[in-house]
Design a protein around this motif. Structure first.
Motif, PDB file in Angstrom:
ATOM      1  N   PHE A 743       0.822  -1.214   0.000  1.00  9.94           N
ATOM      2  CA  PHE A 743       0.000   0.000   0.000  1.00  9.94           C
ATOM      3  C   PHE A 743       0.856   1.264   0.000  1.00  9.94           C
ATOM      4  CE2 PHE A 743      -2.636  -3.225   2.271  1.00  9.94           C
ATOM      5  CZ  PHE A 743      -3.494  -3.458   1.208  1.00  9.94           C
ATOM      6  N   ASP A 744       2.052   1.213   0.608  1.00 12.46           N
ATOM      7  CA  ASP A 744       2.906   2.393   0.647  1.00 12.46           C
ATOM      8  C   ASP A 744       3.382   2.751  -0.754  1.00 12.46           C
ATOM      9  OD1 ASP A 744       4.551   4.389   2.103  1.00 12.46           O
ATOM     10  OD2 ASP A 744       6.197   3.203   1.311  1.00 12.46           O
ATOM     11  N   LYS A 745       3.814   1.743  -1.532  1.00 16.51           N
ATOM     12  CA  LYS A 745       4.309   2.017  -2.878  1.00 16.51           C
ATOM     13  C   LYS A 745       3.183   2.516  -3.788  1.00 16.51           C
ATOM     14  CE  LYS A 745       8.761   1.191  -2.876  1.00 16.51           C
ATOM     15  NZ  LYS A 745       9.344   0.079  -3.623  1.00 16.51           N
ATOM     16  N   ILE A 746       2.014   1.888  -3.686  1.00 12.00           N
ATOM     17  CA  ILE A 746       0.882   2.326  -4.510  1.00 12.00           C
ATOM     18  C   ILE A 746       0.477   3.756  -4.143  1.00 12.00           C
ATOM     19  CG2 ILE A 746      -1.565   1.927  -4.985  1.00 12.00           C
ATOM     20  CD1 ILE A 746      -1.022  -1.040  -4.835  1.00 12.00           C
ATOM     21  N   ASP A 747       0.473   4.076  -2.866  1.00 11.08           N
ATOM     22  CA  ASP A 747       0.114   5.425  -2.410  1.00 11.08           C
ATOM     23  C   ASP A 747       1.074   6.460  -3.005  1.00 11.08           C
ATOM     24  OD1 ASP A 747      -1.337   7.239  -0.282  1.00 11.08           O
ATOM     25  OD2 ASP A 747       0.801   7.594  -0.015  1.00 11.08           O
ATOM     26  N   LYS A 748       2.372   6.160  -2.950  1.00 12.30           N
ATOM     27  CA  LYS A 748       3.341   7.104  -3.509  1.00 12.30           C
ATOM     28  C   LYS A 748       3.194   7.214  -5.023  1.00 12.30           C
ATOM     29  CE  LYS A 748       6.809   6.485   0.143  1.00 12.30           C
ATOM     30  NZ  LYS A 748       8.166   6.011   0.475  1.00 12.30           N
ATOM     31  N   GLY A 749       2.885   6.068  -5.686  1.00  8.84           N
ATOM     32  CA  GLY A 749       2.713   6.100  -7.132  1.00  8.84           C
ATOM     33  C   GLY A 749       1.551   6.961  -7.559  1.00  8.84           C
ATOM     34  N   VAL A 750       0.405   6.831  -6.865  1.00 12.56           N
ATOM     35  CA  VAL A 750      -0.777   7.632  -7.217  1.00 12.56           C
ATOM     36  C   VAL A 750      -0.527   9.106  -6.923  1.00 12.56           C
ATOM     37  CG1 VAL A 750      -3.211   8.023  -6.719  1.00 12.56           C
ATOM     38  CG2 VAL A 750      -2.363   5.692  -6.911  1.00 12.56           C
ATOM     39  N   ARG A 751       0.053   9.390  -5.752  1.00  9.95           N
ATOM     40  CA  ARG A 751       0.283  10.793  -5.362  1.00  9.95           C
ATOM     41  C   ARG A 751       1.275  11.467  -6.305  1.00  9.95           C
ATOM     42  NH1 ARG A 751      -1.582  12.172  -0.239  1.00  9.95           N
ATOM     43  NH2 ARG A 751      -2.398  10.391   0.973  1.00  9.95           N
ATOM     44  N   GLY A 752       2.264  10.732  -6.815  1.00  9.28           N
ATOM     45  CA  GLY A 752       3.290  11.335  -7.658  1.00  9.28           C
ATOM     46  C   GLY A 752       2.913  11.418  -9.120  1.00  9.28           C
ATOM     47  N   SER A 753       1.799  10.826  -9.532  1.00 15.86           N
ATOM     48  CA  SER A 753       1.424  10.818 -10.947  1.00 15.86           C
ATOM     49  C   SER A 753       0.590  12.062 -11.295  1.00 15.86           C
ATOM     50  CB  SER A 753       0.627   9.553 -11.273  1.00 15.86           C
ATOM     51  OG  SER A 753      -0.603   9.551 -10.568  1.00 15.86           O
ATOM     52  N   LYS A 754       0.515  12.357 -12.594  1.00 11.89           N
ATOM     53  CA  LYS A 754      -0.277  13.480 -13.069  1.00 11.89           C
ATOM     54  C   LYS A 754      -1.638  13.056 -13.588  1.00 11.89           C
ATOM     55  CE  LYS A 754       3.897  16.066 -14.320  1.00 11.89           C
ATOM     56  NZ  LYS A 754       4.667  16.697 -15.423  1.00 11.89           N
ATOM     57  N   VAL A 755      -1.728  11.806 -14.085  1.00 10.85           N
ATOM     58  CA  VAL A 755      -2.996  11.309 -14.588  1.00 10.85           C
ATOM     59  C   VAL A 755      -3.052   9.808 -14.332  1.00 10.85           C
ATOM     60  CG1 VAL A 755      -2.062  10.937 -16.913  1.00 10.85           C
ATOM     61  CG2 VAL A 755      -4.532  11.182 -16.609  1.00 10.85           C
ATOM     62  N   VAL A 756      -4.249   9.270 -14.074  1.00 12.05           N
ATOM     63  CA  VAL A 756      -4.443   7.853 -13.789  1.00 12.05           C
ATOM     64  C   VAL A 756      -5.233   7.227 -14.930  1.00 12.05           C
ATOM     65  CG1 VAL A 756      -5.493   6.155 -12.244  1.00 12.05           C
ATOM     66  CG2 VAL A 756      -4.377   8.190 -11.304  1.00 12.05           C
ATOM     67  N   ILE A 757      -4.641   6.192 -15.561  1.00 11.13           N
ATOM     68  CA  ILE A 757      -5.332   5.435 -16.607  1.00 11.13           C
ATOM     69  C   ILE A 757      -5.982   4.232 -15.937  1.00 11.13           C
ATOM     70  CG2 ILE A 757      -5.116   4.211 -18.791  1.00 11.13           C
ATOM     71  CD1 ILE A 757      -4.586   7.196 -18.952  1.00 11.13           C
ATOM     72  N   SER A 758      -7.307   4.165 -15.946  1.00  5.57           N
ATOM     73  CA  SER A 758      -8.060   3.083 -15.299  1.00  5.57           C
ATOM     74  C   SER A 758      -8.464   2.073 -16.365  1.00  5.57           C
ATOM     75  CB  SER A 758      -9.294   3.646 -14.582  1.00  5.57           C
ATOM     76  OG  SER A 758     -10.059   2.616 -14.013  1.00  5.57           O
ATOM     77  N   CYS A 759      -7.784   0.900 -16.403  1.00  9.28           N
ATOM     78  CA  CYS A 759      -8.030  -0.141 -17.411  1.00  9.28           C
ATOM     79  C   CYS A 759      -9.186  -1.012 -16.923  1.00  9.28           C
ATOM     80  CB  CYS A 759      -6.776  -0.974 -17.640  1.00  9.28           C
ATOM     81  SG  CYS A 759      -5.371   0.024 -18.203  1.00  9.28           S
ATOM     82  N   VAL A 760     -10.401  -0.710 -17.363  1.00 15.42           N
ATOM     83  CA  VAL A 760     -11.615  -1.287 -16.789  1.00 15.42           C
ATOM     84  C   VAL A 760     -11.940  -2.632 -17.437  1.00 15.42           C
ATOM     85  CG1 VAL A 760     -14.061  -0.922 -16.325  1.00 15.42           C
ATOM     86  CG2 VAL A 760     -12.477   1.029 -16.329  1.00 15.42           C
ATOM     87  N   THR A 761     -12.104  -3.650 -16.593  1.00 16.02           N
ATOM     88  CA  THR A 761     -12.632  -4.962 -16.975  1.00 16.02           C
ATOM     89  C   THR A 761     -13.603  -5.405 -15.881  1.00 16.02           C
ATOM     90  OG1 THR A 761     -10.884  -6.185 -15.850  1.00 16.02           O
ATOM     91  CG2 THR A 761     -10.479  -5.571 -18.146  1.00 16.02           C
ATOM     92  N   THR A 762     -14.269  -6.522 -16.104  1.00 14.23           N
ATOM     93  CA  THR A 762     -15.196  -7.028 -15.075  1.00 14.23           C
ATOM     94  C   THR A 762     -14.454  -7.351 -13.793  1.00 14.23           C
ATOM     95  OG1 THR A 762     -16.611  -7.942 -16.812  1.00 14.23           O
ATOM     96  CG2 THR A 762     -16.924  -8.783 -14.576  1.00 14.23           C
ATOM     97  N   LYS A 763     -13.320  -8.044 -13.915  1.00 17.72           N
ATOM     98  CA  LYS A 763     -12.541  -8.398 -12.728  1.00 17.72           C
ATOM     99  C   LYS A 763     -11.942  -7.162 -12.077  1.00 17.72           C
ATOM    100  CE  LYS A 763     -11.361 -13.101 -14.130  1.00 17.72           C
ATOM    101  NZ  LYS A 763     -10.261 -14.067 -14.413  1.00 17.72           N
ATOM    102  N   TYR A 764     -11.614  -6.165 -12.869  1.00 17.26           N
ATOM    103  CA  TYR A 764     -11.061  -4.918 -12.333  1.00 17.26           C
ATOM    104  C   TYR A 764     -12.054  -4.274 -11.364  1.00 17.26           C
ATOM    105  CZ  TYR A 764      -9.250  -0.099 -12.344  1.00 17.26           C
ATOM    106  OH  TYR A 764      -8.769   1.130 -11.976  1.00 17.26           O
TER     107      TYR A 764
END
Length: 877
Positions: A743-764
């Motif tokens: 969770f720490d790495k994901i948190d830093k990744g989201v906070r440091g990014s400029k845009v989030v690409i959400s690859c949507v599938t049923t399982k997603y």
């Protein structure tokens, strides 16, 4: 064509049929089941095929009474099970009767179909299925677990037959799946036990007995209620006394065991019971062995009981307890025997001397007649004493030999503690241990007749095996039996044994920077890992050869963890359940030490138990090989995973303190770079900057790729496409490794990014981690671009709908080839949205009119064309 003749084979006993005849009968019945049972005119099952099946099939099911017959009928049994949910009640009832017939003789044949049987019972509440379910449960208990409450609710059924079957089933569940019982279930069982008649009370107490053997912690809060329970039957009272004993022995608190000891004392103070009094006194001895102060307080009571009892077994047990309390042992009896022998020797010398005097007196019979008479009387008296002392010596020798048999054997000192845990009857008691160690049923029957069966078996085991091999065999078998309580005793004894004779000490110039935490069953594998890490230049701390005195055991472990830079946890199922390993992990977490979990075998993650909340935050390194992986010559792990471990050690700043062997020199040059940007990254003014290397986890990224792992190959290609266009991307497989905080790495990744690409599938949409990423991005007001990789309803159902419903998605689900090349109009639209966020100034400049128009001048058609082309190039970028 099949011809039926009078007196069909099914009328004969199965044992009288040849294999060929039985196969023919099976084939005919199987063929009939595949035909139509329903008469279209009457809409009822009355065709000739149904009549033939109901007669021949019924008799054939009665012949399935042993494994080989069941194996031949496996396909037929599968077909019968499919009839359980038939829409016609007549066919369904016939199938239930067939299943019941098979379950009564060869229940294991129905084990694979347990889930279908449970489903029929739960959906249609058909109590006729209770009997076959109770019979088949031991062969396949798992399908019943999700529906445990449904079966438990029938425990108070008014139907005596239903209630009896449910009680039988609950007894089996208490043995095999005690974790299903919660406090509310225990309360219900006790209430029903107190209200039940004498014949059913024993069944409820038996359930409590099995639970107290494996989970005494759930019974202890009901101790007072059990003490007040009014159980009339002798057998039920025996079971209740054992339940209370298990609770008191399993309780770590003296205060929780005190009411049980007081209850036992009160019972023994009343009228003496020749059957129950020895049982209760033995229970007092067992509880006193764990809580010694409670036994010391009752020493006067036990002494009085020894003098007043008329039951020999009670007297012997009282004597034994008093001997233990007063410190009497084999050495004291041996000393007494030696004293008696010395007295006998002295009397013998006196007899010899007296005989000599008699000879002298006979020379002067007349003068010394009166003295001779006195000497003869004395000789007779001493002769009688000599014979009495001889008898005493024989009795003493006999008792010493009896004690020798009970106390002197080949088994180690800890065997008695293990025997106390395994002797009480349960599914995983000493009998299962004997069977797993290779002993026959005849051997087990022989040990049953001894005073301590488990001790006798261990004595035989150690007398025929080398001590170290025997100990490892017992430890591994106990772990396979899931008897962690007994396994912990053996494991601690093995660690203490290491302190008696130290291995060659490892001379470290400084404290080892790596602490390896493992469970002793994996010691050979961990020592191999230590050798490879030493070859790579790292010093490791292991509890082999470093212990010193036994009282320094935990002190050495504490020093090893405190001095370490990083802790390697070699995780297995046995590791997760080991009390000692739990202590090491908790200490490492408390001290804030970086932890790298190594998964040495295939098991659930995070592991069940107290380690689950700790390890749920970490990513593990899979340290067992899979088919086709490149494995080191003398290792059990793949080369890639060992290099991943070396990367994590380097990331955690673990210094190389030993000489590096040639095989691990420059190992980092053998690892391909995680991400390389083939093209030059654009600068803010549109010029090209120098080529950059793979982005580090600590750097900010232009794009955060959020996806579900089932689409990882396609998202990897999107990652390569975007990096080729000059964008930096955050993708978990490139920025995370074993030992990282998920969770720490994901948190830093989201906070440091400029845009989030959400690859949507049923399982997603169903993934918990993906929902966390989207929720975090929404909370941080990050731009989110949904990309549909497969046909999905919009907005998707579930928690994500609140975030995604207002967003405009890009649909890439219609042509899967786009997800391979990531080129086309829809991809250009995606790139344009990324560019609008990452570098909006450049796109704004491209959309402005040419400079000559702004200055009030006219522009040529060719100039306008160049301007339009430049604007389009921005879109493509």
């Amino acid at each position: 064509m099949v011809v039926l003749v009078p007196g069909p084979p099914c009328s004969r006993d199965a044992k009288l049929l040849s294999d060929e005849e039985l196969d023919i009968l099976m084939s005919v019945t199987m063929s009939v089941t595949q035909r139509d049972f329903i008469n279209p005119d009457t809409n009822t099952p009355d065709t000739v095929f149904y009549v033939l099946y109901s007669t021949v099939g019924t008799r054939l099911c009665k012949m399935i009474d042993k494994p080989d017959t069941a194996g031949k009928a496996s396909k037929l049994i599968c077909r019968i099970v499919t009839f359980l949910d038939n829409e016609f009640e007549q066919i369904q009832s016939l199938a239930i009767s067939h299943v019941t017939s098979i379950a009564s003789k060869e229940a294991k044949a129905l084990g694979p179909h347990m889930e279908a049987m449970v489903k029929l019972f739960v959906v249609e509440e058909n109590t006729e299925m209770l009997f076959p379910i109770a019979k088949v449960y031991s062969s396949n208990p798992e399908p019943l677990a999700p529906h445990f409450q449904t079966f438990f609710d029938l425990i108070d059924s008014r139907d005596d037959d239903v209630r009896s079957l449910v009680l039988t089933l609950m007894i089996d569940i208490a043995q095999r799946q005690p974790q299903l019982f919660e406090d509310v279930h225990i309360t219900t069982i006790i209430d029903e036990m107190r209200a039940a008649n004498d014949s059913e009370q024993a069944s409820y107490v038996t359930i409590l007995l099995h639970l107290s053997q494996q989970r005494p912690d759930v019974i202890v809060k009901h101790t007072a209620t059990l003490i007040q329970a009014d159980v009339h039957k002798q057998h039920g009272r025996r079971l209740l006394f054992n339940v209370l004993k298990n609770v008191a022995v399993g309780s770590p608190q003296v205060s929780e065991a005190e009411p049980v000891m007081e209850y036992y004392t009160k019972f023994l103070s009343g009228p003496e019971d020749g059957e129950l009094s020895p049982l209760v006194l033995n229970a007092i001895r067992a509880v006193g062995a764990i809580h010694r102060p409670l036994l010391d307080n009752r020493k006067p009571f036990i002494a009085d009981l020894k003098d007043t009892t008329r039951v020999q077994a009670v007297k012997d047990t009282c004597i034994f307890i008093l001997d233990v309390l007063e410190g009497r042992s084999l050495e004291v009896l041996s000393a007494d025997m030696k004293g008696v022998k010395q007295e006998v020797g002295q009397l013998g010398e006196e007899v010899t001397s007296t005989g000599a005097r008699v000879d002298n007196v006979q020379n002067d019979v007349t003068v010394q007649k009166q003295r001779v008479d006195r000497v003869e009387v004395r000789v007779d008296y001493q002769g009688r004493e000599l014979r009495d002392l001889g008898g005493t010596v024989e009795d003493t020798v006999s008792k010493v030999e009896e004690i020798d048999k009970k106390t002197l054997n080949h088994a180690p000192f800890w065997a008695r503690d293990v025997s106390k845990l395994l002797n009480p009857e349960s599914k995983h008691d000493w009998r299962l241990l004997s069977s797993r160690l290779g002993y026959s049923n005849d051997d087990i029957r022989g040990w049953v007749q001894t005073a301590d069966p488990c001790q006798s078996m261990l004595n035989e085991w150690y007398s025929t095996h080398k001590t170290r091999d025997a100990t490892f065999g017992v430890l591994q078998t106990l772990q396979e039996m899931n008897r962690t309580d007994a396994a912990a005793i053996v494991e601690n004894a093995m660690k203490i044994a290491e302190t008696v004779v130290d291995d060659e000490p490892q001379d470290y110039k400084s404290p080892p920077e790596i602490f390896i935490s493992y469970q002793w069953g994996k010691q050979p594998e961990v020592q191999l890992l230590q050798r490879h890490l030493s070859s790579a230049g790292y010093s490791c701390w292991l509890d082999v050869g470093q212990m010193g005195g036994g009282d320094k055991l935990f002190e050495k472990i504490d020093r090893g963890i405190r001095a370490a830079t990083v802790v390697l946890c070699c995780v297995t199922d046995n590791y997760a359940s080991s009390p000692n390993c739990n202590r090491e992990v908790n200490l490492a977490v408390t001290l804030g030490k970086p932890i790298i979990p190594l998964l040495l075998e295939k098991c659930t993650w995070p592991p069940a138990g107290s380690m689950g909340p700790i390890f749920s935050e970490y990513l593990f390194i899979r340290f067992f090989s899979r088919p086709g992986e490149e494995v080191e010559a003398d290792a059990f792990w793949s080369k890639a995973k060992f290099r991943e471990l070396l990367l994590q050690l380097s990331y955690n700043k673990v210094e190389v303190s030993l000489q590096v062997e040639p095989e691990y020199k420059d190992w980092w040059n053998k690892i391909a770079a995680t991400v390389h940007i083939p093209l030059n990254k654009r600068s803010g003014d549109g010029t090209q900057s120098k080529p950059t290397s793979a982005m580090k986890a600590s750097e900010t990224a232009d794009v955060f790729l959020s996806y579900q792992w089932g689409k990882q190959p396609q998202v990897q290609k999107l990652f390569a496409r975007l990096t080729s266009l000059g964008y930096t991307c955050w993708m978990d497989v490139h920025q995370m490794g074993g030992g990282d905080s998920l969770f720490d790495k994901i948190d830093k990744g989201v906070r440091g990014s400029k845009v989030v690409i959400s690859c949507v599938t049923t399982k997603y949409c169903l993934s918990a981690n993906c929902r966390r990423e989207v929720s975090l991005a929404d909370a941080l007001k990050k731009p989110i671009v949904p990309v549909l990789l497969e046909p999905t309803a919009w907005p998707p159902s579930g928690p994500m709908s609140m975030v995604l419903t207002s967003l405009v998605y890009i649909d890439l689900s219609k042509d899967e080839r786009v997800q391979e090349s990531w080129k086309g109009e829809k991809v250009d639209e995606l790139v344009q949205k990324i560019q609008n966020v990452v570098n909006p100034q450049r796109c704004d400049d491209d959309k402005k009119p040419p400079q000559d128009v702004r200055q009030g001048q006219t522009t040529s058609r060719s100039q306008r064309s160049n301007t339009d082309a430049k604007s389009k190039s921005c879109v493509l970028l």
